[in-house]
Design an enzyme around this catalytic site. Structure first.
Site, PDB file in Angstrom:
ATOM      1  N   CYS A  53       0.848  -1.200   0.000  1.00 12.96           N
ATOM      2  CA  CYS A  53       0.000   0.000   0.000  1.00 12.96           C
ATOM      3  C   CYS A  53       0.885   1.251   0.000  1.00 12.96           C
ATOM      4  O   CYS A  53       1.821   1.363   0.793  1.00 12.96           O
ATOM      5  CB  CYS A  53      -0.903   0.011   1.226  1.00 12.96           C
ATOM      6  N   CYS A  57       0.797   4.949   6.729  1.00  9.67           N
ATOM      7  CA  CYS A  57       0.212   4.812   8.072  1.00  9.67           C
ATOM      8  C   CYS A  57       1.207   4.110   9.008  1.00  9.67           C
ATOM      9  O   CYS A  57       1.629   2.977   8.734  1.00  9.67           O
ATOM     10  CB  CYS A  57      -1.092   4.032   7.996  1.00  9.67           C
ATOM     11  N   CYS A  60       0.635   0.433  10.293  1.00 12.64           N
ATOM     12  CA  CYS A  60       0.132  -0.622   9.406  1.00 12.64           C
ATOM     13  C   CYS A  60       1.213  -1.537   8.851  1.00 12.64           C
ATOM     14  O   CYS A  60       2.241  -1.090   8.342  1.00 12.64           O
ATOM     15  CB  CYS A  60      -0.651  -0.003   8.260  1.00 12.64           C
ATOM     16  N   CYS A  97     -16.673  -8.211   6.135  1.00 13.45           N
ATOM     17  CA  CYS A  97     -16.001  -6.972   5.737  1.00 13.45           C
ATOM     18  C   CYS A  97     -14.767  -7.279   4.901  1.00 13.45           C
ATOM     19  O   CYS A  97     -13.876  -8.019   5.327  1.00 13.45           O
ATOM     20  CB  CYS A  97     -15.616  -6.167   6.978  1.00 13.45           C
ATOM     21  N   CYS A 129     -19.642  -5.216   4.096  1.00 11.91           N
ATOM     22  CA  CYS A 129     -18.898  -3.987   4.328  1.00 11.91           C
ATOM     23  C   CYS A 129     -17.609  -4.055   3.517  1.00 11.91           C
ATOM     24  O   CYS A 129     -17.085  -5.141   3.257  1.00 11.91           O
ATOM     25  CB  CYS A 129     -18.580  -3.877   5.824  1.00 11.91           C
ATOM     26  N   CYS A 189     -19.103   3.294   8.617  1.00  4.37           N
ATOM     27  CA  CYS A 189     -18.408   2.639   9.723  1.00  4.37           C
ATOM     28  C   CYS A 189     -17.120   3.425   9.922  1.00  4.37           C
ATOM     29  O   CYS A 189     -16.261   3.450   9.041  1.00  4.37           O
ATOM     30  CB  CYS A 189     -18.098   1.188   9.368  1.00  4.37           C
ATOM     31  N   ARG A 261     -17.780  -1.447  18.041  1.00  3.34           N
ATOM     32  CA  ARG A 261     -17.052  -2.702  17.818  1.00  3.34           C
ATOM     33  C   ARG A 261     -15.727  -2.731  18.589  1.00  3.34           C
ATOM     34  O   ARG A 261     -14.882  -1.846  18.392  1.00  3.34           O
ATOM     35  CB  ARG A 261     -16.779  -2.899  16.314  1.00  3.34           C
TER      36      ARG A 261
HETATM   37  N1  SAM Z   1      -6.598   0.813   3.222  1.00  6.67           N
HETATM   38  C1  SAM Z   1      -7.862   1.037   3.804  1.00  6.67           C
HETATM   39  C2  SAM Z   1      -7.878   2.186   4.765  1.00  6.67           C
HETATM   40  O1  SAM Z   1      -6.856   2.534   5.323  1.00  6.67           O
HETATM   41  O2  SAM Z   1      -8.947   2.745   4.972  1.00  6.67           O
HETATM   42  C3  SAM Z   1      -8.445  -0.187   4.470  1.00  6.67           C
HETATM   43  C4  SAM Z   1      -7.627  -1.145   5.276  1.00  6.67           C
HETATM   44  S1  SAM Z   1      -7.004  -0.527   6.839  1.00  6.67           S
HETATM   45  C5  SAM Z   1      -5.951  -1.834   7.304  1.00  6.67           C
HETATM   46  C6  SAM Z   1      -8.394  -0.536   7.969  1.00  6.67           C
HETATM   47  C7  SAM Z   1      -8.172  -0.004   9.353  1.00  6.67           C
HETATM   48  O3  SAM Z   1      -7.491  -0.963  10.151  1.00  6.67           O
HETATM   49  C8  SAM Z   1      -7.328   1.235   9.510  1.00  6.67           C
HETATM   50  O4  SAM Z   1      -8.063   2.394   9.278  1.00  6.67           O
HETATM   51  C9  SAM Z   1      -6.880   1.159  10.944  1.00  6.67           C
HETATM   52  O5  SAM Z   1      -7.789   1.881  11.766  1.00  6.67           O
HETATM   53  C10 SAM Z   1      -6.945  -0.322  11.275  1.00  6.67           C
HETATM   54  N2  SAM Z   1      -5.595  -0.873  11.547  1.00  6.67           N
HETATM   55  C11 SAM Z   1      -4.637  -1.093  10.634  1.00  6.67           C
HETATM   56  N3  SAM Z   1      -3.519  -1.594  11.215  1.00  6.67           N
HETATM   57  C12 SAM Z   1      -3.783  -1.691  12.527  1.00  6.67           C
HETATM   58  C13 SAM Z   1      -3.017  -2.121  13.659  1.00  6.67           C
HETATM   59  N4  SAM Z   1      -1.758  -2.556  13.542  1.00  6.67           N
HETATM   60  N5  SAM Z   1      -3.593  -2.095  14.877  1.00  6.67           N
HETATM   61  C14 SAM Z   1      -4.879  -1.650  15.010  1.00  6.67           C
HETATM   62  N6  SAM Z   1      -5.648  -1.229  13.969  1.00  6.67           N
HETATM   63  C15 SAM Z   1      -5.106  -1.232  12.755  1.00  6.67           C
HETATM   64  C1  DTB Z   2     -11.261  -1.568  11.693  1.00  5.85           C
HETATM   65  O1  DTB Z   2     -11.397  -0.456  12.240  1.00  5.85           O
HETATM   66  N1  DTB Z   2     -10.607  -2.584  12.224  1.00  5.85           N
HETATM   67  C2  DTB Z   2     -10.538  -3.701  11.304  1.00  5.85           C
HETATM   68  C3  DTB Z   2     -11.535  -3.254  10.192  1.00  5.85           C
HETATM   69  N2  DTB Z   2     -11.782  -1.885  10.532  1.00  5.85           N
HETATM   70  C4  DTB Z   2     -11.170  -3.382   8.777  1.00  5.85           C
HETATM   71  C5  DTB Z   2      -9.154  -3.963  10.814  1.00  5.85           C
HETATM   72  C6  DTB Z   2      -8.172  -4.184  11.946  1.00  5.85           C
HETATM   73  C7  DTB Z   2      -6.850  -4.478  11.335  1.00  5.85           C
HETATM   74  C8  DTB Z   2      -5.824  -4.810  12.380  1.00  5.85           C
HETATM   75  C9  DTB Z   2      -4.467  -4.959  11.827  1.00  5.85           C
HETATM   76  C10 DTB Z   2      -4.271  -6.076  10.881  1.00  5.85           C
HETATM   77  O2  DTB Z   2      -4.792  -7.212  11.090  1.00  5.85           O
HETATM   78  O3  DTB Z   2      -3.550  -5.879   9.902  1.00  5.85           O
HETATM   79 FE1  SF4 Z   3      -2.737   1.294   3.408  1.00  5.83          FE
HETATM   80 FE2  SF4 Z   3      -2.612   0.178   5.819  1.00  5.83          FE
HETATM   81 FE3  SF4 Z   3      -2.886   2.808   5.594  1.00  5.83          FE
HETATM   82 FE4  SF4 Z   3      -4.958   1.191   4.889  1.00  5.83          FE
HETATM   83  S1  SF4 Z   3      -4.092   1.450   6.930  1.00  5.83           S
HETATM   84  S2  SF4 Z   3      -4.176   2.969   3.780  1.00  5.83           S
HETATM   85  S3  SF4 Z   3      -3.802  -0.570   4.084  1.00  5.83           S
HETATM   86  S4  SF4 Z   3      -1.104   1.592   4.921  1.00  5.83           S
END
Ligand code: SAM
Ligand code: DTB
Ligand code: SF4
Length: 316
Positions: A53, A57, A60, A97, A129, A189, A261
């Protein structure tokens, strides 16, 4: 800052900082007015496109900017996704989702494939979702026509702290996508992550930003950071569990009708802490041994926990 805004933030702080027994009592009262306190919605995630990606972030595992162990995977086939949705339904989930590690949706064959996934999962009579990054109004419209119930797009933290976590997009970008989702008649959401080094004040400002969304989000994921090795936040200290309970209860009081949630981070929580979060008004969990890329409690553990609490999965 306008006076109304200041007042909102003051009210949120008053709710949050009251003695815990009073806060929990208020949250329970509000919760019981709008929800069945014995049920909890099970939602299962599917990472339909993994890693690589372009966004940065800091939390992530899937960002190209973060040297994690994750192996990128291209967009899944429709059949594989639908098979996972069927399995999720068979294990009690009523919401499915689909997440893609995209910065934004691009029109073309990949988006057409996602639309087909949405159609086929909707046909299983589950809530559907997606979380695909930024969307334009016409794309939100097409997702709606395909049968999408909700779109997940988190604000993650306060407007002030946002720049410490993500530099490749702005709060305003997030709000624009949320606006496109609402305008298409899709339910929003939207929530955040706790434990990224933000202050309690930042968390309250996140709740303030959520309360300014119109309409209010129908679903609010509260994630605790899952620290992933290779990310800038790999060593972030975990949030105080009582602060988590306060956040959940405050969210419940501010958003009486929303599904709150208890999202990422449950594997790091004791059963007792999860129980307290549920008493504070959380009424959904993500089930399945992986969230998107990180581990999550298995179904048998969650089933046992619900049994011990005398609770049942919510039917559609
Ligand atoms: N790329 C899309 C976005 O950022 O909207 C969708 C996927 S993203 C992984 C969905 C959500 O997962 C993020 O907005 C974040 O709030 C949550 N998330 C991602 N990595 C995480 C982590 N290591 N711990 C907790 N929440 C996480
Ligand atoms: C959200 O707020 N939490 C979920 C869902 N929306 C998509 C994702 C959590 C991802 C946690 C980190 C991972 O597994 O990569
Ligand atoms: Fe990309 Fe992860 Fe950020 Fe979603 S949370 S935009 S998957 S880097």
């Amino acid at each position: 800052m306008s006076t109304t805004l200041t007042r909102t933030l003051e009210r949120i702080a008053q709710i949050y900082h009251q003695p815990l027994p009073d806060l929990l009592f208020e949250a329970q009262r509000v919760h019981r007015e709008h929800h069945d306190p014995r049920t909890i919605q099970l939602c299962t995630l599917c990472n339909i496109k993994t890693g690589a990606c372009p966004e940065d972030c800091a939390y992530c595992s899937q960002s190209v900017h973060n040297p994690t162990d994750l192996v990128p995977q291209p967009l899944m086939d429709v059949e594989g996704v639908v098979a996972q949705a069927r399995a999720a339904k068979a294990s009690g989930a009523t919401r499915f989702c689909m997440g893609a590690a995209w910065r934004e949706v691009k029109d073309g064959p990949q988006f057409e494939r996602v639309l087909e996934m949405v159609r086929q999962v909707a046909a299983l009579e589950m809530e559907v979702c997606c979380t695909l990054g930024m969307l334009k109004p016409h794309q939100a419209q097409r997702l709606k026509e395909a049968g999408l119930t909700a779109y997940n797009h988190n604000l993650d933290t306060s407007p002030n702290y946002y720049g410490q976590i993500i530099t490749t997009r702005t709060y305003r970008d997030r709000l624009e996508t949320i606006q496109a989702v609402s305008a298409a008649g899709i339910s929003v959401c939207c929530g955040g992550i706790l434990g990224m080094g933000e202050s309690v004040q930042d968390r309250l400002e996140l709740l303030e930003a959520l309360s300014e969304l119109d309409p209010a989000p129908e679903s609010i994921p509260i994630n605790c950071l899952v620290p992933v090795p290779g990310t800038p936040l790999q060593d972030a200290p975990p949030i105080d569990p009582i602060d988590l309970v306060r956040m959940i209860a405050t969210t419940r009081v501010l958003f009486p009708r929303a599904i709150v949630r208890l999202s990422a981070g449950r594997l790091q929580m004791s059963d007792e802490l999860q129980a307290l979060c549920i008493v504070a008004g959380a009424n959904s969990i993500f089930t399945g041994t992986v969230l998107l890329t990180t581990p999550n409690p298995d179904n048998s553990h969650d089933e046992q926990l619900l049994n011990r609490l005398g609770m049942v999965p919510k039917a559609l």
